[in-house]
Design an enzyme around this catalytic site. Structure first.
Site: not given
Length: 415
Positions: A333, A384, A393
């Site tokens: 992310h 994932d 993130e």
């Protein structure tokens, strides 16, 4: 950002002599941040704590080069106090001043002078930026545990940097209120083991006790309370075999605490375990958790286990550091990583133009090498997925404590 900088500086202070040719890179990373903090605190009476509207920024999935969201600066001031963020900046500047003392004394002195100024500002204008800048910093960057811990943390770093008795007096006089303060905020944070067990970008309690214990353990005439007893209680809250353990572990051995981006707990608490183990070693101490004896070697072993898990010794045989090993997160992310580079796609990608890339199932085109993500769930599985930001993130406050750990374990292979 300030907490990440403080942790990088602490990593260099405690483990810099194990960094070898990577030490200059660590110093460069620290100075990138401290240069920014010097700019952010250059107008007396103001501490600039955020640039950009968070709602606008979160609404757009675009490359840094294409960003066109408002770059509004937000400042803490006498009228709008922000003691927690200001005091953490003071801690970062004070810790960093020690890092540069031998290589760049003029810069070091400048950082320390600014640290004292920013700390005085934070202390004289007490209040949380949640209450004054809340509409702009929340819900993304709220402080949940109050600002009192950051003030003591800042004073502790200033004492370590200056040895000025007034900072030690500040720490001693205010530490007793810290546990009471934690109780006040418990409902909001969901602490499992009391404030002594908490450490991260938002809560500094365990870090204060470990940092101060270094000074006390090297000076046997000093009164240990409550710092060393609370540092010991912190260790007993993390040790799996301890009767007072308050964290949980996945089947594969990864430490878990409530809240998102769990890897931040694994790295920050492991850093404290390693640092404290070395302080204990120097004073020939061990810890007693009920009838369980925790030696410094056991603390180091537990920290090593967390680092090994992060790097791939886990049920998925997966490294959670991007670019390390053969199997690692491919759909993190992260905007810049997930969008095509300007070289590959020179045309501008507007605010919503990046959405198809965000939603794509393809791997990110650009590797953010070295970044550590939020990590697996407490059953050791990892999806994932770019959209699953709690797990995918990467953050600087996950990575920063890991730097010192990696430096130490690189030069201390397992026996």
């Amino acid at each position: 950002m300030a907490f990440s900088t403080t942790m990088l500086a602490w990593s260099v202070l405690d483990f810099g002599n194990f960094m070898g040719p990577d030490l200059p890179h660590a110093l460069e990373a620290i100075q990138w941040a401290t240069d920014y903090f010097l700019k952010a605190t250059s107008i007396p009476g103001f501490v600039f704590v955020q640039v950009g509207d968070p709602y606008g920024d979160h609404n757009c999935w675009e490359r840094p080069e294409d960003m066109d969201t408002p770059r509004i600066p937000y400042a803490a001031s006498k009228q709008f106090p922000g003691s927690e963020v200001s005091a953490e900046i003071a801690a970062a500047l004070a810790a960093s001043s020690m890092v540069f003392r031998s290589t760049n004394p003029a810069y070091s002195a400048r950082l320390l002078k600014r640290a004292t100024m920013v700390f005085d500002f934070a202390d004289a204008n007490r209040g949380s930026y949640n209450d004054t800048l809340g509409p702009w910093v929340c819900p993304f960057y709220c402080d949940f545990s109050g600002y009192e811990d950051e003030l003591i943390w800042g004073a502790a770093w200033l004492y370590r940097a200056t040895k000025a008795p007034k900072y030690w007096s500040y720490v001693e006089q205010n530490i007793s209120d810290l546990e009471k303060n934690v109780a006040k905020h418990t409902d909001r944070v969901g602490y499992g083991g009391g404030g002594f067990a908490e450490f991260g970008w938002d809560t500094k309690n365990a870090g204060i006790n470990i940092l101060v214990s270094k000074l006390l353990l090297s000076n046997s005439t000093s009164d240990a309370g409550p710092f060393i007893p609370n540092a010991d209680k912190f260790v007993c809250s993390v040790l799996p075999e301890s009767p007072t353990v308050s964290v949980s572990y996945s089947p594969g051995g990864l430490l878990f605490k409530p809240g998102g981006s769990n890897m931040q707990h694994a790295t920050a608490l492991s850093f404290l375990l390693l640092a404290y183990a070395r302080y204990l070693n120097q004073s020939n101490r061990e810890i007693h958790c009920g009838n369980v004896v925790a030696t410094p070697a056991r603390l180091i072993q537990l920290a090593r286990r967390q680092v090994d898990y992060i790097l791939g010794t886990n049920p998925l045989n997966m490294s959670y550091m991007v670019g390390y090993g053969n199997k690692f997160p491919r759909k993190i992310h992260h905007r810049g990583s997930s969008l095509p580079s300007v070289d590959r796609y020179p045309a501008r990608i507007n605010c919503q133009g990046g959405t198809p890339y965000f939603q794509s199932n393809d791997p990110n085109p650009n590797l953010l090498t070295g970044a550590v993500v939020g990590g697996p769930d407490n059953g050791d599985s990892y999806s994932d997925s770019r959209g699953d930001f709690v797990h995918s993130e990467p953050t600087t406050y996950i990575n920063a404590p890991l730097v010192g750990l990696l430096a130490y374990f690189r030069s201390h292979p397992p026996l």
